[in-house]
Design a protein around this motif. Structure first.
Motif, PDB file in Angstrom:
ATOM      1  N   SER A  81       0.833  -1.192   0.000  1.00 40.18           N
ATOM      2  CA  SER A  81       0.000   0.000   0.000  1.00 40.18           C
ATOM      3  C   SER A  81       0.874   1.251   0.000  1.00 40.18           C
ATOM      4  O   SER A  81       1.985   1.258   0.535  1.00 40.18           O
ATOM      5  N   LEU A  82       0.355   2.326  -0.612  1.00 43.23           N
ATOM      6  CA  LEU A  82       1.018   3.629  -0.530  1.00 43.23           C
ATOM      7  C   LEU A  82       0.495   4.461   0.634  1.00 43.23           C
ATOM      8  O   LEU A  82       0.954   5.585   0.852  1.00 43.23           O
ATOM      9  N   ARG A  83      -0.461   3.920   1.376  1.00 45.66           N
ATOM     10  CA  ARG A  83      -0.960   4.648   2.544  1.00 45.66           C
ATOM     11  C   ARG A  83       0.178   4.875   3.542  1.00 45.66           C
ATOM     12  O   ARG A  83       0.902   3.960   3.893  1.00 45.66           O
ATOM     13  N   GLY A  84       0.290   6.110   3.997  1.00 44.17           N
ATOM     14  CA  GLY A  84       1.279   6.407   5.029  1.00 44.17           C
ATOM     15  C   GLY A  84       2.704   6.524   4.539  1.00 44.17           C
ATOM     16  O   GLY A  84       3.630   6.457   5.351  1.00 44.17           O
ATOM     17  N   VAL A  85       2.925   6.727   3.224  1.00 43.92           N
ATOM     18  CA  VAL A  85       4.315   6.872   2.771  1.00 43.92           C
ATOM     19  C   VAL A  85       4.952   8.130   3.352  1.00 43.92           C
ATOM     20  O   VAL A  85       6.177   8.251   3.402  1.00 43.92           O
ATOM     21  N   ASN A  86       4.118   9.069   3.821  1.00 46.61           N
ATOM     22  CA  ASN A  86       4.653  10.303   4.406  1.00 46.61           C
ATOM     23  C   ASN A  86       5.459  10.051   5.674  1.00 46.61           C
ATOM     24  O   ASN A  86       6.300  10.868   6.052  1.00 46.61           O
ATOM     25  N   ILE A  87       5.216   8.918   6.352  1.00 42.16           N
ATOM     26  CA  ILE A  87       5.968   8.642   7.585  1.00 42.16           C
ATOM     27  C   ILE A  87       7.090   7.629   7.345  1.00 42.16           C
ATOM     28  O   ILE A  87       7.814   7.276   8.275  1.00 42.16           O
ATOM     29  N   GLN A  88       7.254   7.177   6.096  1.00 38.34           N
ATOM     30  CA  GLN A  88       8.282   6.171   5.794  1.00 38.34           C
ATOM     31  C   GLN A  88       9.566   6.833   5.313  1.00 38.34           C
ATOM     32  O   GLN A  88       9.539   7.883   4.681  1.00 38.34           O
ATOM     33  N   ARG A  89      10.683   6.157   5.584  1.00 39.63           N
ATOM     34  CA  ARG A  89      11.994   6.678   5.200  1.00 39.63           C
ATOM     35  C   ARG A  89      12.770   5.707   4.327  1.00 39.63           C
ATOM     36  O   ARG A  89      13.872   6.023   3.898  1.00 39.63           O
ATOM     37  N   LEU A  90      12.224   4.542   4.076  1.00 37.65           N
ATOM     38  CA  LEU A  90      12.839   3.573   3.167  1.00 37.65           C
ATOM     39  C   LEU A  90      11.779   3.105   2.181  1.00 37.65           C
ATOM     40  O   LEU A  90      10.624   2.882   2.563  1.00 37.65           O
ATOM     41  N   PHE A  91      12.172   2.909   0.919  1.00 41.33           N
ATOM     42  CA  PHE A  91      11.229   2.499  -0.110  1.00 41.33           C
ATOM     43  C   PHE A  91      11.828   1.371  -0.947  1.00 41.33           C
ATOM     44  O   PHE A  91      13.013   1.368  -1.256  1.00 41.33           O
ATOM     45  N   GLY A  92      10.958   0.420  -1.320  1.00 46.31           N
ATOM     46  CA  GLY A  92      11.431  -0.796  -1.967  1.00 46.31           C
ATOM     47  C   GLY A  92      11.764  -1.805  -0.896  1.00 46.31           C
ATOM     48  O   GLY A  92      12.396  -1.485   0.111  1.00 46.31           O
ATOM     49  N   SER A  93      11.339  -3.053  -1.085  1.00 45.09           N
ATOM     50  CA  SER A  93      11.498  -4.054  -0.025  1.00 45.09           C
ATOM     51  C   SER A  93      12.950  -4.258   0.381  1.00 45.09           C
ATOM     52  O   SER A  93      13.248  -4.508   1.546  1.00 45.09           O
ATOM     53  N   GLN A  94      13.882  -4.138  -0.570  1.00 43.85           N
ATOM     54  CA  GLN A  94      15.301  -4.331  -0.245  1.00 43.85           C
ATOM     55  C   GLN A  94      16.196  -3.206  -0.747  1.00 43.85           C
ATOM     56  O   GLN A  94      17.375  -3.179  -0.431  1.00 43.85           O
ATOM     57  N   ARG A  95      15.631  -2.271  -1.503  1.00 43.88           N
ATOM     58  CA  ARG A  95      16.486  -1.284  -2.173  1.00 43.88           C
ATOM     59  C   ARG A  95      16.901  -0.135  -1.264  1.00 43.88           C
ATOM     60  O   ARG A  95      17.866   0.570  -1.553  1.00 43.88           O
ATOM     61  N   ALA A  96      16.139   0.104  -0.198  1.00 42.41           N
ATOM     62  CA  ALA A  96      16.452   1.163   0.756  1.00 42.41           C
ATOM     63  C   ALA A  96      16.577   2.519   0.076  1.00 42.41           C
ATOM     64  O   ALA A  96      17.439   3.329   0.423  1.00 42.41           O
ATOM     65  N   LEU A  97      15.706   2.793  -0.916  1.00 41.16           N
ATOM     66  CA  LEU A  97      15.644   4.122  -1.510  1.00 41.16           C
ATOM     67  C   LEU A  97      15.176   5.105  -0.446  1.00 41.16           C
ATOM     68  O   LEU A  97      14.336   4.780   0.383  1.00 41.16           O
ATOM     69  N   LYS A  98      15.700   6.301  -0.480  1.00 38.30           N
ATOM     70  CA  LYS A  98      15.569   7.188   0.668  1.00 38.30           C
ATOM     71  C   LYS A  98      14.433   8.205   0.588  1.00 38.30           C
ATOM     72  O   LYS A  98      14.201   8.962   1.524  1.00 38.30           O
ATOM     73  N   SER A  99      13.713   8.265  -0.521  1.00 39.38           N
ATOM     74  CA  SER A  99      12.583   9.197  -0.598  1.00 39.38           C
ATOM     75  C   SER A  99      11.556   8.652  -1.572  1.00 39.38           C
ATOM     76  O   SER A  99      11.869   7.822  -2.435  1.00 39.38           O
ATOM     77  N   ILE A 100      10.319   9.146  -1.443  1.00 42.52           N
ATOM     78  CA  ILE A 100       9.280   8.719  -2.373  1.00 42.52           C
ATOM     79  C   ILE A 100       9.576   9.255  -3.770  1.00 42.52           C
ATOM     80  O   ILE A 100       9.187   8.652  -4.778  1.00 42.52           O
ATOM     81  N   GLU A 101      10.310  10.368  -3.867  1.00 42.92           N
ATOM     82  CA  GLU A 101      10.750  10.861  -5.177  1.00 42.92           C
ATOM     83  C   GLU A 101      11.709   9.875  -5.826  1.00 42.92           C
ATOM     84  O   GLU A 101      11.590   9.565  -7.021  1.00 42.92           O
TER      85      GLU A 101
END
Length: 468
Positions: free
Chosen positions: A277-297
């Motif tokens: 889900s994309l719900r609550g991405v505003n409170i997340q700091r890692l993106f991608g299950s293993q990629r550890a991308l640092k922003s939603i951008e």
């Protein structure tokens, strides 16, 4: 002098020829690598032949996958307590993972990981879940979404070579409600509709600012993708306009379409992805299950440049990669995504914990377990129940590596901590969707974390999770 140099040069050539003959080396005959990081760009098979071949193979492919699912899980429809998601879809209940014959959950949890491994007693449903056709891979959509997109936009996300595998009853409700951090007073702003290019403007004009509306438009725009494009190397019968971000993340949530992670090679080691889900991405700091991308951008740009094309920029160029402009397009898309809120949780206080005046005794006991004996809060801390880190559960200590329908089950490695707020709205569970219910999830972590919960403690823990 020139004569002497020429004589030595001829002798040198003779040595090269002799050496080449002795060792039988031929550059043209060097053994080809059996695997490559790259997909073929030039397809040797005509599209009509490819279509006929893969359609003929589809029945065998899907029968093999459904046989695997039925051996691993109880797929029956069971909702005895009539618990619902946010818009009323019934939650599937009970442990669905099947145990080895003669084994009980408490007996299994009493064994050491080494003993389970040596006796081959790790439940089949706890192994990594393969893609419906793992050697082939690619985006696959549930029929509910395919039918609605076809009706609204006349765009077809059907694949001719395979179908989505999990029954609809184990998927999130569709269409999912949309909650905005900026307008909590409005509740579900989707009005019960799947938001598409056909209706987004009438639904959101007057609620979003112009930049956010533009971001939503781009999230709903179909762009070429590895399996859905205009080339002969596609998996749709007709040339396709492609896939939109909100095809996978329907209504900013998910309908659990699947794919393979683009950042692993070779193919048999690639993880199946359960679209989060994309719900609550505003409170997340890692993106991608293993990629550890640092922003939603970063994640938005990564999806368009790489994930859409299985991480292969070579085939992306052929199929029509859409390179987003970071300063305006990516920014606008990210701004809308950051407005997507978790569903209401009326029993939670402002600190993310249960209000004792509203919660049941079972839910309160589950909360105590969550922050204590069950060890859940060591990763899923409040108030949103994530620590924004990655953790390696080392599940491979319970089994010996093996091939399962084209998927090599071995070490998964570190996986990001997904938020648990609104978790009952987001089945199936774990990064690859191998756990169909919250009861399955509690059994999995009870075994992997070796917490040795009793049957009643597991029931209380599930009750708490459903209140988040």
């Amino acid at each position: 002098m020139r004569y002497i140099m020429l004589r030595y040069f001829k002798q040198f050539l003779g040595i090269l020829v002799t050496t080449h003959s002795i060792f039988n080396v031929s550059y043209a005959d060097e053994p080809a690598k059996t695997t490559s990081s790259y997909a073929p760009v030039v397809i040797k098979e005509s599209f009509p032949d490819l279509l006929a071949r893969m359609k003929a193979e589809k029945s065998e492919v899907m029968n093999r996958q459904m046989d695997l699912l039925n051996k691993r899980y109880d797929l029956s429809d069971r909702s005895p307590n009539r618990i619902t998601m946010s818009r009323g879809k019934l939650v599937q209940e009970g442990v669905r993972v099947k145990l080895p014959k003669g084994m009980g959950w408490e007996n299994l949890a009493a064994m050491s990981p080494e003993e389970i491994r040596e006796k081959d007693l790790f439940p089949a449903g706890f192994f990594p879940l393969p893609h419906p056709n793992h050697p082939e891979g690619g985006m696959v959509f549930p029929k509910l979404l395919i039918d609605e997109i076809k009706q609204q936009e006349a765009r077809d996300l059907t694949r001719f070579d395979l179908d989505f595998d999990l029954p609809d009853r184990f998927l999130p409700e569709f269409p999912a409600p949309i909650y905005l951090t900026t307008r909590p007073d409005l509740g579900d702003v989707s009005q019960g509709k799947l938001v598409t290019m056909d209706n987004y403007y009438e639904l959101f004009n007057g609620i979003l600012n112009p930049k956010q509306i533009e971001g939503l438009r781009l999230l709903l725009t179909a762009f070429p993708q590895q399996q859905f494009n205009q080339t002969e190397d596609r998996r749709s019968i007709r040339p396709s306009r492609g896939v939109a971000c909100f095809d996978c993340h329907a209504n900013g949530h998910t309908i659990a379409p699947t794919h393979l992670a683009g950042d692993v090679r070779p193919q048999e080691f690639r993880h199946r992805i359960d679209t989060p889900s994309l719900r609550g991405v505003n409170i997340q700091r890692l993106f991608g299950s293993q990629r550890a991308l640092k922003s939603i951008e970063d994640f938005t740009e990564f999806e368009q440049r790489a994930a859409y094309f299985d991480g292969d920029p070579v085939t992306a160029t052929k199929k029509g990669v859409n390179v987003l402009e970071r300063g305006s397009q990516v920014h606008s898309m990210a701004e809308f995504q950051e407005l997507l809120d978790f569903p209401p949780a009326p029993k939670l206080g402002i600190n993310g914990k249960l209000n004792p005046n509203k919660a049941t005794e079972s839910e309160m006991r589950g909360q105590t377990l969550f922050f204590g004996k069950a060890n859940c809060a060591s990763c899923h801390s409040g108030p949103y129940y994530t620590d924004n880190l990655m953790h390696n559960l080392k599940v491979e200590r319970f089994y010996k590596p093996r091939m399962i329908n084209g998927r090599m089950a071995s070490a998964d490695g570190p996986i990001k901590t997904f938020p648990l707020r609104g978790i009952k709205d987001s089945p199936p569970y774990l990064h690859d969707g191998r756990l169909l219910t919250l009861e399955d999830t509690v059994e999995f972590f009870n075994l992997v974390l070796e917490t040795k919960l009793s049957a009643s403690e597991k029931t209380d823990l599930v009750a708490f999770l459903r209140a988040l």
